[in-house]
Design a protein around this motif. Structure first.
Motif, mmCIF file in Angstrom:
data_model
loop_
_atom_site.group_PDB
_atom_site.id
_atom_site.type_symbol
_atom_site.label_atom_id
_atom_site.label_comp_id
_atom_site.label_asym_id
_atom_site.label_seq_id
_atom_site.Cartn_x
_atom_site.Cartn_y
_atom_site.Cartn_z
ATOM 1 N N TYR A 22 41.496 0.534 13.215
ATOM 2 C CA TYR A 22 41.488 0.950 11.811
ATOM 3 C C TYR A 22 42.089 -0.116 10.918
ATOM 4 O O TYR A 22 41.548 -0.436 9.848
ATOM 5 C CB TYR A 22 42.264 2.255 11.665
ATOM 6 N N GLU A 27 37.412 4.395 8.856
ATOM 7 C CA GLU A 27 38.102 5.699 9.021
ATOM 8 C C GLU A 27 37.733 6.404 10.325
ATOM 9 O O GLU A 27 38.456 7.268 10.808
ATOM 10 C CB GLU A 27 37.725 6.619 7.851
ATOM 11 N N SER A 28 36.618 6.014 10.936
ATOM 12 C CA SER A 28 36.198 6.685 12.181
ATOM 13 C C SER A 28 37.195 6.450 13.320
ATOM 14 O O SER A 28 37.291 7.234 14.266
ATOM 15 C CB SER A 28 34.805 6.208 12.589
ATOM 16 N N VAL A 66 39.928 9.279 13.884
ATOM 17 C CA VAL A 66 39.644 10.550 14.572
ATOM 18 C C VAL A 66 40.245 10.556 15.977
ATOM 19 O O VAL A 66 41.025 11.451 16.336
ATOM 20 C CB VAL A 66 38.124 10.812 14.620
ATOM 21 N N PRO A 67 39.917 9.571 16.832
ATOM 22 C CA PRO A 67 40.563 9.564 18.167
ATOM 23 C C PRO A 67 42.079 9.327 18.064
ATOM 24 O O PRO A 67 42.834 9.750 18.929
ATOM 25 C CB PRO A 67 39.874 8.412 18.890
ATOM 26 N N TYR A 109 44.235 10.544 15.802
ATOM 27 C CA TYR A 109 44.950 11.814 15.602
ATOM 28 C C TYR A 109 44.754 12.787 16.784
ATOM 29 O O TYR A 109 45.693 13.488 17.201
ATOM 30 C CB TYR A 109 44.479 12.474 14.298
ATOM 31 N N ASP A 110 43.522 12.825 17.303
ATOM 32 C CA ASP A 110 43.270 13.727 18.435
ATOM 33 C C ASP A 110 44.119 13.363 19.657
ATOM 34 O O ASP A 110 44.754 14.221 20.289
ATOM 35 C CB ASP A 110 41.788 13.688 18.820
#
Length: 487
Positions: free
Chosen positions: A66, A72-73, A76-77, A79-80
């Motif tokens: 990032y 921004e993609s 996702v991983p 935060y997950d």
């Protein structure tokens, strides 16, 4: 000590060893299960640790992607995986609850990961602000230069990696120790099982052999005593043990004493009876001869004065005297059976029967002999048996067409002889009576029959522990069947 007590003690020892074996196996099995369960947990710890480490690496990779691409993609991983990391750490804490040192390492990883997340979240937020508002670009650049470029995050990552390495190494060491303990527990279980099983078998067999030998030796002594008693040797068995078999020994000794006393008394009585028989026979024969002499004197002195009727009466007297002497002789023969020891010799039964037949049977009687054996026995006794049976057959079989058949078959340790005639036969109601001494189916004045012959046969046969029976009916002849030992 009583036999029941000894046997109970032996069972108690064997059962105690078995219980100790069961308890030891149970304890060792618990150890085996504990170590096996720990290995299973340890595998889960290592697997979870690898997943946790990989998750942290994935979070760091998403963070760098990032920052470098402003895509921004990648968040996702980021935060997950960040959320998943805390879930995995909580699971790992439960798995290592029994290891304080591993718990401390995991706490250090958690603390460093939280610090790293604080550093990463600050850069991400500043980056987002700078993207939306250029006034924050300078602030972001400052943080990027002071934190990212100076590898603050890398320091956290290196520390986490080092702690993970120590964590895994320590867990592998603990697992190796547990694996060794598991193998040792299994070996101990096998060793103790073999030991206690062998001990149970050895003690059980030793106890059984001891008791069997002890009891068998004493029982053999009692059996020998019983055999001696059966052979007329009234010995005693020495048994000073105070247990159940001692009572049997005392009873056998008491029986031996009583039998010895009774046999002695019986022998004394038999000797007295034999003496009595000889004396009585002598005393009975003397008056008979005196009567016969007086009768002859009367005939000589008063021959001219004797009427025909008186002469007839005088002729009856010699017959009665002869019958009386025959009865006395038969009584003596009956009394002698068993009193004199007979020598044994090889006897050809066919020759013996032919000799008897020549002496007894008339020319009109036909003798038929089947295959007869040779045996080792008392010839005189067997001759008496055949003599009386053949004589009996001759008496009750017509001389003009008399047929007497003698045959033999084997029955185990015995020979079964059959003397068959085609005479007048005997009604069934008299089958037992004819073997009683002085019992005869002929008239009392018949000089040929004294009623002793068959009684003598029965006594001789039974003295050999054998038997005799008759198969006959009136008008259909008779078959006398008796057994005789082969040896």
């Amino acid at each position: 000590m009583k036999l029941a007590t000894q046997i109970s003690l032996g069972f108690f020892i064997v059962i105690s060893i078995d219980l100790l074996d069961s308890y030891t196996n149970y304890s060792l099995t618990k150890k085996v299960n504990t170590n096996a369960a720990f290995l299973t947990i340890s595998e889960a710890i290592i697997r979870n640790s690898s997943t946790l480490n990989k998750g942290i690496i994935d979070v760091q990779s998403a963070f760098r992607g990032y920052l470098l691409t402003n895509d921004e993609s990648f968040l996702v991983p980021y935060y997950d995986n960040s959320k998943a990391i805390f879930v995995l750490i909580n699971q790992e804490k439960k798995l290592i609850s029994s290891s304080p040192s591993q718990r401390r390492k995991l706490d250090s990883i958690l603390l460093l990961q939280k610090s790293w997340l604080g550093y990463a979240n600050l850069l991400i937020e500043t980056k987002r602000k700078a993207t939306n508002d250029t006034s924050f670009a300078k602030e972001y650049q400052h943080l990027f230069n002071t934190l990212f470029k100076k590898q603050v995050g890398k320091n956290y990552t290196d520390q986490i990696t080092n702690i993970f390495r120590l964590f895994d190494r320590n867990e592998y060491k603990i697992r190796e120790d547990r694996r060794y303990a598991l193998a040792n527990s299994i070996k101990q279980t096998e060793t103790f099982s073999i030991f206690f099983s062998s001990l149970t078998i050895i003690i059980g067999l030793s106890g059984a052999i001891y008791l069997v030998r002890k009891i068998s030796k004493r029982i053999d002594g009692m059996v020998k005593l019983a055999e001696n008693i059966s052979q007329g040797d009234f010995t005693k068995v020495n048994d000073n043990k105070m247990d159940e078999l001692s009572s049997l020994s005392k009873s056998l000794n008491s029986m031996s004493n009583k039998l010895s006393h009774n046999i002695s008394e019986l022998k004394k009585r038999n000797d007295e009876l034999d003496q009595f028989a000889y004396v009585v026979s002598h005393d009975l024969k003397a008056p008979a001869r005196g009567i016969y002499n007086v009768m002859q004197w009367i005939e000589e002195d008063f021959a001219e004065n004797i009427s025909p009727k008186m002469q007839k009466y005088l002729e009856i007297i010699p017959e009665r005297i002869q019958r009386m002497e025959n009865l006395i002789d038969g009584l003596l023969d009956y009394a002698r059976i068993g009193s004199e020891k007979q020598t044994k010799e090889e006897v050809d039964v066919a020759i013996l029967v032919n000799e008897v037949a020549e002496e007894i049977a008339s020319n009109g009687h036909q003798m038929y002999l089947s295959e007869l054996p040779k045996l080792w026995t008392e010839k005189l006794l067997l001759r008496q048996v055949f003599s009386n049976l053949i004589s009996n057959a001759v008496k009750y079989t017509p001389a003009d067409n008399g047929k007497i058949n003698i045959s033999c078959i084997e029955k185990g340790n015995l020979f079964e002889f059959t003397v068959t005639d085609n005479g007048v036969g005997i009604e069934r109601e008299y089958h037992e009576k004819i073997f009683v001494i002085f019992q005869t189916l002929r008239e009392k004045n018949d000089k040929e029959s004294t009623g002793v012959g068959l009684a003598i046969v029965k006594k001789i046969v039974e003295s050999k522990n054998c038997s005799i029976k008759i198969n006959s009916s009136k008008g259909n002849g008779s078959s006398f069947i008796f057994t005789w030992p082969k040896n």
